[in-house]
Design a protein around this motif. Structure first.
Motif, PDB file in Angstrom:
ATOM      1  N   VAL A   1      22.861  43.677  42.890  1.00 23.31           N
ATOM      2  CA  VAL A   1      23.199  42.458  42.154  1.00 23.31           C
ATOM      3  C   VAL A   1      24.367  42.723  41.193  1.00 23.31           C
ATOM      4  CG1 VAL A   1      22.333  40.682  40.603  1.00 23.31           C
ATOM      5  CG2 VAL A   1      20.832  41.663  42.337  1.00 23.31           C
ATOM      6  N   GLN A   2      24.287  43.862  40.482  1.00 25.67           N
ATOM      7  CA  GLN A   2      25.353  44.195  39.532  1.00 25.67           C
ATOM      8  C   GLN A   2      26.700  44.353  40.224  1.00 25.67           C
ATOM      9  OE1 GLN A   2      23.496  47.693  37.877  1.00 25.67           O
ATOM     10  NE2 GLN A   2      23.042  46.624  35.947  1.00 25.67           N
ATOM     11  N   GLN A   3      26.718  45.021  41.345  1.00 29.59           N
ATOM     12  CA  GLN A   3      27.962  45.236  42.059  1.00 29.59           C
ATOM     13  C   GLN A   3      28.568  43.923  42.524  1.00 29.59           C
ATOM     14  OE1 GLN A   3      29.685  48.211  42.469  1.00 29.59           O
ATOM     15  NE2 GLN A   3      31.244  46.733  43.099  1.00 29.59           N
ATOM     16  N   GLN A   4      27.709  43.038  43.001  1.00 30.29           N
ATOM     17  CA  GLN A   4      28.223  41.760  43.471  1.00 30.29           C
ATOM     18  C   GLN A   4      28.723  40.898  42.305  1.00 30.29           C
ATOM     19  OE1 GLN A   4      28.683  41.052  46.727  1.00 30.29           O
ATOM     20  NE2 GLN A   4      29.853  39.340  45.838  1.00 30.29           N
ATOM     21  N   LEU A   5      28.061  41.028  41.164  1.00 36.83           N
ATOM     22  CA  LEU A   5      28.508  40.301  39.985  1.00 36.83           C
ATOM     23  C   LEU A   5      29.894  40.773  39.554  1.00 36.83           C
ATOM     24  CD1 LEU A   5      27.667  38.238  37.783  1.00 36.83           C
ATOM     25  CD2 LEU A   5      26.787  40.177  36.471  1.00 36.83           C
ATOM     26  N   LEU A   6      30.100  42.084  39.563  1.00 36.17           N
ATOM     27  CA  LEU A   6      31.412  42.630  39.211  1.00 36.17           C
ATOM     28  C   LEU A   6      32.474  42.231  40.230  1.00 36.17           C
ATOM     29  CD1 LEU A   6      30.389  46.218  38.008  1.00 36.17           C
ATOM     30  CD2 LEU A   6      31.067  44.264  36.592  1.00 36.17           C
ATOM     31  N   ASP A   7      32.103  42.206  41.496  1.00 37.36           N
ATOM     32  CA  ASP A   7      33.065  41.806  42.533  1.00 37.36           C
ATOM     33  C   ASP A   7      33.503  40.350  42.340  1.00 37.36           C
ATOM     34  OD1 ASP A   7      32.873  44.303  43.638  1.00 37.36           O
ATOM     35  OD2 ASP A   7      31.512  43.720  45.263  1.00 37.36           O
ATOM     36  N   LEU A   8      32.553  39.492  41.987  1.00 35.11           N
ATOM     37  CA  LEU A   8      32.898  38.090  41.762  1.00 35.11           C
ATOM     38  C   LEU A   8      33.818  37.952  40.547  1.00 35.11           C
ATOM     39  CD1 LEU A   8      32.642  35.073  42.282  1.00 35.11           C
ATOM     40  CD2 LEU A   8      30.506  35.095  40.940  1.00 35.11           C
ATOM     41  N   GLN A   9      33.507  38.679  39.479  1.00 34.79           N
ATOM     42  CA  GLN A   9      34.362  38.609  38.294  1.00 34.79           C
ATOM     43  C   GLN A   9      35.769  39.087  38.613  1.00 34.79           C
ATOM     44  OE1 GLN A   9      33.748  41.505  35.227  1.00 34.79           O
ATOM     45  NE2 GLN A   9      34.362  40.092  33.588  1.00 34.79           N
ATOM     46  N   ALA A  10      35.884  40.185  39.345  1.00 36.37           N
ATOM     47  CA  ALA A  10      37.204  40.716  39.696  1.00 36.37           C
ATOM     48  C   ALA A  10      37.986  39.713  40.543  1.00 36.37           C
ATOM     49  CB  ALA A  10      37.049  42.033  40.436  1.00 36.37           C
ATOM     50  N   ALA A  11      37.331  39.051  41.490  1.00 39.78           N
ATOM     51  CA  ALA A  11      38.016  38.085  42.345  1.00 39.78           C
ATOM     52  C   ALA A  11      38.476  36.871  41.535  1.00 39.78           C
ATOM     53  CB  ALA A  11      37.084  37.646  43.479  1.00 39.78           C
ATOM     54  N   ARG A  12      37.641  36.387  40.622  1.00 38.27           N
ATOM     55  CA  ARG A  12      38.029  35.231  39.811  1.00 38.27           C
ATOM     56  C   ARG A  12      39.197  35.572  38.879  1.00 38.27           C
ATOM     57  NH1 ARG A  12      33.014  32.520  36.908  1.00 38.27           N
ATOM     58  NH2 ARG A  12      34.669  30.987  36.429  1.00 38.27           N
ATOM     59  N   LEU A  13      39.139  36.768  38.275  1.00 38.80           N
ATOM     60  CA  LEU A  13      40.234  37.177  37.397  1.00 38.80           C
ATOM     61  C   LEU A  13      41.519  37.385  38.186  1.00 38.80           C
ATOM     62  CD1 LEU A  13      38.417  39.671  34.988  1.00 38.80           C
ATOM     63  CD2 LEU A  13      39.181  37.340  34.483  1.00 38.80           C
ATOM     64  N   SER A  14      41.416  37.928  39.382  1.00 36.31           N
ATOM     65  CA  SER A  14      42.608  38.137  40.216  1.00 36.31           C
ATOM     66  C   SER A  14      43.234  36.804  40.601  1.00 36.31           C
ATOM     67  CB  SER A  14      42.242  38.936  41.469  1.00 36.31           C
ATOM     68  OG  SER A  14      41.826  40.244  41.122  1.00 36.31           O
ATOM     69  N   LEU A  15      42.396  35.832  40.958  1.00 35.00           N
ATOM     70  CA  LEU A  15      42.921  34.512  41.308  1.00 35.00           C
ATOM     71  C   LEU A  15      43.603  33.864  40.106  1.00 35.00           C
ATOM     72  CD1 LEU A  15      43.237  32.138  43.227  1.00 35.00           C
ATOM     73  CD2 LEU A  15      40.910  31.393  42.586  1.00 35.00           C
ATOM     74  N   LEU A  16      42.991  33.992  38.945  1.00 36.69           N
ATOM     75  CA  LEU A  16      43.589  33.442  37.732  1.00 36.69           C
ATOM     76  C   LEU A  16      44.927  34.112  37.433  1.00 36.69           C
ATOM     77  CD1 LEU A  16      43.366  31.594  35.270  1.00 36.69           C
ATOM     78  CD2 LEU A  16      42.029  33.394  34.139  1.00 36.69           C
ATOM     79  N   ARG A  17      44.973  35.443  37.592  1.00 39.12           N
ATOM     80  CA  ARG A  17      46.222  36.177  37.336  1.00 39.12           C
ATOM     81  C   ARG A  17      47.327  35.739  38.283  1.00 39.12           C
ATOM     82  NH1 ARG A  17      50.153  38.590  35.642  1.00 39.12           N
ATOM     83  NH2 ARG A  17      49.765  36.889  34.208  1.00 39.12           N
ATOM     84  N   VAL A  18      46.977  35.531  39.550  1.00 39.86           N
ATOM     85  CA  VAL A  18      47.970  35.122  40.538  1.00 39.86           C
ATOM     86  C   VAL A  18      48.494  33.723  40.225  1.00 39.86           C
ATOM     87  CG1 VAL A  18      48.225  34.406  42.945  1.00 39.86           C
ATOM     88  CG2 VAL A  18      47.254  36.635  42.406  1.00 39.86           C
ATOM     89  N   ARG A  19      47.621  32.810  39.835  1.00 37.43           N
ATOM     90  CA  ARG A  19      48.067  31.456  39.499  1.00 37.43           C
ATOM     91  C   ARG A  19      48.996  31.464  38.287  1.00 37.43           C
ATOM     92  NH1 ARG A  19      42.301  28.236  40.388  1.00 37.43           N
ATOM     93  NH2 ARG A  19      42.582  27.844  42.629  1.00 37.43           N
ATOM     94  N   SER A  20      48.656  32.265  37.279  1.00 35.80           N
ATOM     95  CA  SER A  20      49.524  32.377  36.105  1.00 35.80           C
ATOM     96  C   SER A  20      50.854  33.019  36.467  1.00 35.80           C
ATOM     97  CB  SER A  20      48.817  33.188  35.016  1.00 35.80           C
ATOM     98  OG  SER A  20      49.650  33.366  33.893  1.00 35.80           O
ATOM     99  N   GLU A  21      50.805  34.035  37.321  1.00 34.01           N
ATOM    100  CA  GLU A  21      52.036  34.716  37.718  1.00 34.01           C
ATOM    101  C   GLU A  21      52.917  33.809  38.572  1.00 34.01           C
ATOM    102  OE1 GLU A  21      54.806  37.753  37.803  1.00 34.01           O
ATOM    103  OE2 GLU A  21      53.009  37.479  36.576  1.00 34.01           O
ATOM    104  N   GLU A  22      52.303  32.946  39.368  1.00 38.59           N
ATOM    105  CA  GLU A  22      53.090  31.967  40.130  1.00 38.59           C
ATOM    106  C   GLU A  22      53.910  31.081  39.205  1.00 38.59           C
ATOM    107  OE1 GLU A  22      51.613  30.273  44.240  1.00 38.59           O
ATOM    108  OE2 GLU A  22      49.948  30.300  42.824  1.00 38.59           O
ATOM    109  N   LEU A  23      53.283  30.616  38.139  1.00 37.64           N
ATOM    110  CA  LEU A  23      53.996  29.782  37.172  1.00 37.64           C
ATOM    111  C   LEU A  23      55.108  30.572  36.494  1.00 37.64           C
ATOM    112  CD1 LEU A  23      50.898  28.025  35.581  1.00 37.64           C
ATOM    113  CD2 LEU A  23      52.603  26.944  37.047  1.00 37.64           C
ATOM    114  N   ALA A  24      54.825  31.817  36.134  1.00 40.74           N
ATOM    115  CA  ALA A  24      55.840  32.653  35.482  1.00 40.74           C
ATOM    116  C   ALA A  24      57.015  32.922  36.418  1.00 40.74           C
ATOM    117  CB  ALA A  24      55.218  33.960  35.007  1.00 40.74           C
ATOM    118  N   GLN A  25      56.723  33.187  37.680  1.00 39.49           N
ATOM    119  CA  GLN A  25      57.798  33.441  38.639  1.00 39.49           C
ATOM    120  C   GLN A  25      58.609  32.182  38.917  1.00 39.49           C
ATOM    121  OE1 GLN A  25      59.040  36.138  39.764  1.00 39.49           O
ATOM    122  NE2 GLN A  25      57.492  37.566  39.012  1.00 39.49           N
ATOM    123  N   ARG A  26      57.985  31.032  38.835  1.00 37.12           N
ATOM    124  CA  ARG A  26      58.730  29.795  38.998  1.00 37.12           C
ATOM    125  C   ARG A  26      59.736  29.643  37.846  1.00 37.12           C
ATOM    126  NH1 ARG A  26      57.922  25.169  41.766  1.00 37.12           N
ATOM    127  NH2 ARG A  26      57.359  26.680  43.385  1.00 37.12           N
TER     128      ARG A  26
END
Length: 489
Positions: A441-466
C-alpha cells in the motif's frame, strides 16, 4: 590689421576694424568643402549577418517545427490571467533592474546631445574690469565685454562620425532596455506559474498525508483485531513521517517562489502574495515565423547589430582625427581703460575674425594605434553579434523541441496518474482483506504521489516553455497601444 593700444611702455595688440575679406572668402570655401565631405554609412543588416554568420546557413523554417505565420505580439494576454498581467505591469514600473536600464537609456540620449553639440558654434560672453591699482595684472586695467565665437569645421567627418556613433549606441541601449522589459515580463510569468505549481504541490502533499494518516489508523485497527502486526503499524508511521517532511519542504519551496516573485515586481519579500490556485490552460499553437524574421525583430539582436554600426562610426572618427583640424573664430568687443590710453584712431567696439589650423605631425603612433583599437572593437562587436545570434537560434529550437516533448509527456503522465490511482484503490482493498501487507500500500501511495507531482511539473514547465518561446522569437508581451505609449514616454 590690429591697432596698438599704448600705455606708454608696453604695447598691446587688439583685433579691430573691418571683417577681413580674405577670411570670409576662405570660410565660405571651407563651408562648401564641408558640405561635400559626407561620412560613410555603416554596413547594412544583411552585410553584418553575412560577415558574422559566414559559416551558418539559415534554414527556411525551424527544424523543430511550428507554424510559419508572422510572429504575434501581446503574448501575455493569451494566458487570460488578469492578475498575471497586473503583476507584469507592476514589475515594469518598479523592478530595480529595469529602473537601472531606464537610467542608462536616458544617459545614452544625453551623450547623443553632447555629440551633436560639438557640430555647432561655441559662443561665450567674456567680461573684464579692474581699478587703477590693479596690481601686476595689466589686463585688470582694461574694462570691457567681448562676445567670442568659435566653430570647428567638420572637414573630414570626425564630429559627425562621433555623433553617429553616439546615436547608434543610444539605439542599442534602447533595444537592450526593450529586451530587458520582455525578459522581466517572462520572468514574472514563469515565477507566477511556479508559485501556482508549488501551491498545488502543497495540496497534493496534504492529500498524501491524509491518506497516510488513514493507513496508520487502519493499521492500528487491524493490529487490535489480531489481523495486523506491529511491523505494519511501524511502517505506516514511518511513511506518514516521510510524507509530512515532504510537505514541509514543499511549503518552504512555495514561500521561496512567492518571495522571488515579490522581488521581481519590486516588493518587500514577505511571502504574502497569494498565488493562483490553478495553472492556466496552455494557449493554442504559436506562429513562429522564419529564422530570419526572428533576427530582425528580437531586441537583443537589434542591439548587437547597432553596436556593430557604432563601432564602424568610431573607426571613421579615429581616422578623421589623423587629419588637420580647422576652427573659425570671430569676436565683437567693447574696451575702455582708465589707465591705458587708447590711440586716437581706435575704433570701439572692435570686431575681428580668423581661423586656426591644427595638423597632427607626430604623436608617437597614438593616432594610428587608436584606429587599430577601433578596428579591433568592430571585430569584437561582429563576433558578439554572431554569438548572440547563434544563442538566439538555439533558444527558439530548444523551446520548440521542449514544447513538443512536454506535450507528449503530459499525455503519458495523465494515463500514469489514472493507472496509479486505480492501482492504489485495488491494493487498499487487498490490504483490508488481508491479501497484501502494508508495504504494498505504501509503495503504491508513493507511486501515485510521484505521478501526480510529475504531471503537475510538466504542465507548469509547458507554460514556462511557452513563455520562453515568445521571448526567444522576440514577441512583445504588450498590446500595440501600450507599446506605442511606452515608446512615446
Amino acid at each position: 590689421m590690429g591697432k596698438t593700444v599704448s600705455s606708454g611702455k608696453i604695447p598691446l595688440v587688439v583685433n579691430t576694424g573691418r571683417w577681413p575679406r580674405l577670411v570670409v572668402s576662405v570660410g565660405a570655401s571651407l563651408l562648401l568643402l564641408v558640405a561635400g565631405c559626407a561620412v560613410k554609412e555603416p554596413p547594412e543588416s544583411e552585410k553584418i549577418r553575412q560577415e558574422a554568420l559566414s559559416r551558418v546557413e539559415l534554414p527556411s523554417a525551424w527544424k523543430a517545427g511550428g507554424p510559419a505565420e508572422q510572429v504575434a505580439d501581446s503574448w501575455l494576454s493569451t494566458f487570460d490571467d488578469p492578475q498575471l498581467s497586473a503583476l507584469v505591469n507592476e514589475a515594469v514600473q518598479h523592478n530595480p533592474d529595469l529602473r537601472i536600464g531606464a537610467a542608462r537609456v536616458e544617459q545614452a540620449a544625453q551623450y547623443v546631445n553632447l555629440a551633436r553639440a560639438a557640430l555647432y558654434p561655441v559662443i561665450n560672453l567674456f567680461g573684464t574690469g579692474g581699478v587703477k591699482s590693479g596690481g601686476g595684472d595689466l589686463s585688470s586695467a582694461i574694462q570691457g565685454i567681448a562676445l567670442p565665437v568659435s566653430w570647428e569645421l567638420d572637414l573630414w567627418g570626425r564630429l559627425r562620425y562621433g555623433r553617429n556613433a553616439a546615436e547608434e549606441t543610444s539605439r542599442s541601449t534602447q533595444a537592450d532596455f526593450a529586451y530587458a522589459r520582455q525578459s522581466i515580463a517572462a520572468a514574472v510569468a514563469r515565477s507566477w506559474f511556479t508559485a501556482s505549481e508549488t501551491w498545488l504541490q502543497k495540496q497534493i502533499a496534504g492529500e498524501m498525508v491524509q491518506a497516510a494518516e488513514q493507513l496508520l489508523s487502519l493499521a492500528g485497527i487491524r493490529q487490535k483485531v489480531g489481523v495486523g502486526s506491529d511491523q505494519d503499524v511501524a511502517l505506516a508511521q514511518a511513511s506518514l513521517d516521510t510524507l509530512r517532511d515532504s510537505a514541509k519542504q514543499i511549503e518552504l519551496a512555495h514561500q521561496q517562489a512567492i518571495r522571488a516573485l515579490e522581488l521581481l515586481v519590486g516588493r518587500y519579500p514577505a511571502a504574502e502574495l497569494k498565488a493562483r490556485q490553478e495553472l492556466p490552460a496552455l494557449p493554442g499553437p504559436v506562429p513562429v515565423g522564419m529564422p530570419l524574421s526572428m533576427l530582425e525583430r528580437r531586441p537583443d539582436l537589434v542591439a548587437a547589430e547597432r553596436r556593430v554600426a557604432a563601432a564602424f562610426n568610431r573607426i571613421g572618427e579615429a581616422k578623421a582625427a589623423r587629419l588637420p583640424k580647422i576652427t573659425l573664430n570671430a569676436s565683437v568687443a567693447y574696451m575702455t581703460s582708465e589707465v591705458i590710453q587708447m590711440k586716437e584712431d581706435y575704433d570701439n567696439p572692435t570686431r575681428g575674425a580668423g581661423a586656426r589650423l591644427i595638423a597632427p605631425v607626430y604623436q608617437g603612433g597614438a593616432l594610428v594605434t587608436q584606429v587599430e583599437i577601433r578596428t579591433l572593437e568592430q571585430k569584437e562587436a561582429v563576433a558578439q553579434y554572431a554569438a548572440s545570434t547563434l544563442k538566439a537560434l538555439a533558444d527558439v529550437e530548444n523551446a520548440l523541441a521542449a514544447g513538443n516533448n512536454l506535450s507528449e509527456r503530459e499525455r503519458l503522465l495523465q494515463r500514469a496518474v489514472a493507472d496509479n490511482q486505480r492501482a492504489l484503490e485495488l491494493v487498499q482493498t487487498s490490504y483490508r482483506t488481508g491479501k497484501v501487507d502494508m508495504r504494498a500500500v505504501q509503495q503504491q501511495l508513493l507511486d501515485l504521489q510521484a505521478a501526480r507531482l510529475s504531471l503537475l511539473r510538466v504542465r507548469s514547465e509547458e507554460l514556462a516553455q511557452r513563455v520562453n518561446l515568445h521571448l526567444a522569437l522576440g514577441g512583445n508581451f504588450e498590446t500595440a497601444g501600450s507599446v506605442a505609449s511606452a515608446e512615446a514616454q
